[in-house]
Design an enzyme around this catalytic site. Sequence first.
Site, PDB file in Angstrom:
ATOM      1  N   LYS A  64       0.844  -1.194   0.000  1.00 27.32           N
ATOM      2  CA  LYS A  64       0.000   0.000   0.000  1.00 27.32           C
ATOM      3  C   LYS A  64       0.880   1.245   0.000  1.00 27.32           C
ATOM      4  CE  LYS A  64      -3.965   1.868   2.618  1.00 27.32           C
ATOM      5  NZ  LYS A  64      -4.807   1.656   3.814  1.00 27.32           N
ATOM      6  N   SER A 139      -9.739   1.755   2.750  1.00 31.36           N
ATOM      7  CA  SER A 139      -8.860   2.514   1.879  1.00 31.36           C
ATOM      8  C   SER A 139      -7.844   1.659   1.122  1.00 31.36           C
ATOM      9  CB  SER A 139      -8.109   3.578   2.688  1.00 31.36           C
ATOM     10  OG  SER A 139      -7.258   2.976   3.645  1.00 31.36           O
ATOM     11  N   SER A 163      -9.860  -0.554   6.954  1.00 31.03           N
ATOM     12  CA  SER A 163      -9.287  -0.423   5.609  1.00 31.03           C
ATOM     13  C   SER A 163      -8.606  -1.646   5.017  1.00 31.03           C
ATOM     14  CB  SER A 163      -8.293   0.731   5.586  1.00 31.03           C
ATOM     15  OG  SER A 163      -8.999   1.913   5.393  1.00 31.03           O
TER      16      SER A 163
HETATM   17  N1  GLN Z   1     -13.139   4.070   6.303  1.00 33.44           N
HETATM   18  C1  GLN Z   1     -12.498   4.497   7.504  1.00 33.44           C
HETATM   19  C2  GLN Z   1     -12.098   5.938   7.370  1.00 33.44           C
HETATM   20  O1  GLN Z   1     -12.398   6.523   6.418  1.00 33.44           O
HETATM   21  C3  GLN Z   1     -11.330   3.627   7.818  1.00 33.44           C
HETATM   22  C4  GLN Z   1     -10.112   3.941   7.053  1.00 33.44           C
HETATM   23  C5  GLN Z   1      -8.940   3.102   7.444  1.00 33.44           C
HETATM   24  O2  GLN Z   1      -9.070   2.064   8.099  1.00 33.44           O
HETATM   25  N2  GLN Z   1      -7.762   3.567   7.074  1.00 33.44           N
HETATM   26  O3  GLN Z   1     -11.467   6.508   8.217  1.00 33.44           O
END
Ligand code: GLN
Length: 461
Positions: A64, A139, A163
Amino acid sequence: MGEKFFNTEEFKKLTLRQAFEFAKDNPDLLVKTSLEVIEKEDKVLNAFISVNKEAPRGVPIGIKDNINVQGIETTCASKILKGYVATYDATVVKKLKSTGFSVVGKTNLDEFAMGASTEYSSFGPTRNPHDIERVAGGSSGGSAAAVAAGEVVAALGSDTGGSIRQPAAFCGVVGFKPSYGLVSRYGLVAFASSLDQIGPITKTVEDSAILMNIIAGKDENDSTTVERQIDFTQFIGKELPRMKIAVAKQSFDEGVEEGVKQKLEEFVRFVENFGHSVELVDIDEIKYSVATYYIIAPSEVSSNLSRFDGVKYGLRISAEGLREMYEKTRGIGFGDEVKRRILIGTFTLSAAYYDAYFEKAQKVRRKIAMKLNNVFEQYDFIVTPTSPIVAFKIGSVSDPLVYYMMDIFTIPANLAGLPAISVPFGKVGHLPVGIQIMGPRFSDAKVLGFADQIERHLKDK
Ligand code: GLN
């Protein structure tokens, strides 16, 4: 496998164990094939932000793009890091390289990992390999799509509120968030440090366990890592004794898609069939998790992202004075969602509102963690759907509040530092569904073992 004809279709299905076996006789072929598949598939999928054409021989893995790989740009899918090349390997990357992995590319994400669809990437959204009109989740959408499409054998993601697990669920692959403190965050660009964990996204549960054995461990560069020797593969391939499973009643609340509810009901019958006991348990605190998270995470964001000021990293927009330079750089460099979080966090941490918001949220966080720990006094696992919905059409969700609610089942594990996995469990129509299994802190090996059992029994079905 060595003598058999090896083509790209065969490559796409390789598990880690098979890949390592194959690499013994054909050390160059895996990376070469991976790059070929990326070249072909990624024109449509957009799972990668950068591809490393000079990747050395080894087992191809995607990282990532908020995790540093020396000599390669780390973008965090943001304009503000333009031109920033990592000067060192994250601890996890160092470990992977020394065990025979080759980083073939950096995967797409929502900007600074803030999002649940990879639509908030300044490099455009990643498409779901099961339906290219739909999001891959986020994400870590790039990592999940890359693994699902077989562009790489495995990938790493980061998980602050879901994410790793949610994109894994949307793409029909396995995503594992380890207990907080097991995997070093050194070299991961911080989003919300008290919630962030790096973890694997893989085709099989065993692959996640194998990767955990490599990337976990105490690291002197991350003081939140703990000293714990865990063999994450110890329950892989074994039949677990009768487990007591709590299915959170909230899994059947409105807001959860009908098809997803049906899959969960099917899951309950399925695990009962091979000897586990399942009870519906009311975990009312789950409903406070999203509100709590969206105070704590932005608060940490406003602090963590203050380092991107046009001086130290990447983009700088020149201006008359220093303050104007900061404002212009941050104004142009950050996208809307990141700005929204910084604004919320600056507000919740401000002297006048600190007690009312940040401190209150810390207390609720503690309550949620205590409740989950209470449940674990009587049950081995808590089960929910990973996401209340399946992958949605790109561009179809515009209300941030609707968007934030998608994290309802994944956030509690981050607030409480618990291990949680998303394991594929069939489809609604043509779209994959993930079931989430959460366990007590440091029960990671058992969570992986249970998920592996599910995966094996599904195969036999
Ligand atoms: N969807 C969540 C957010 O927008 C989690 C994102 C993540 O785990 N990096 O913060």
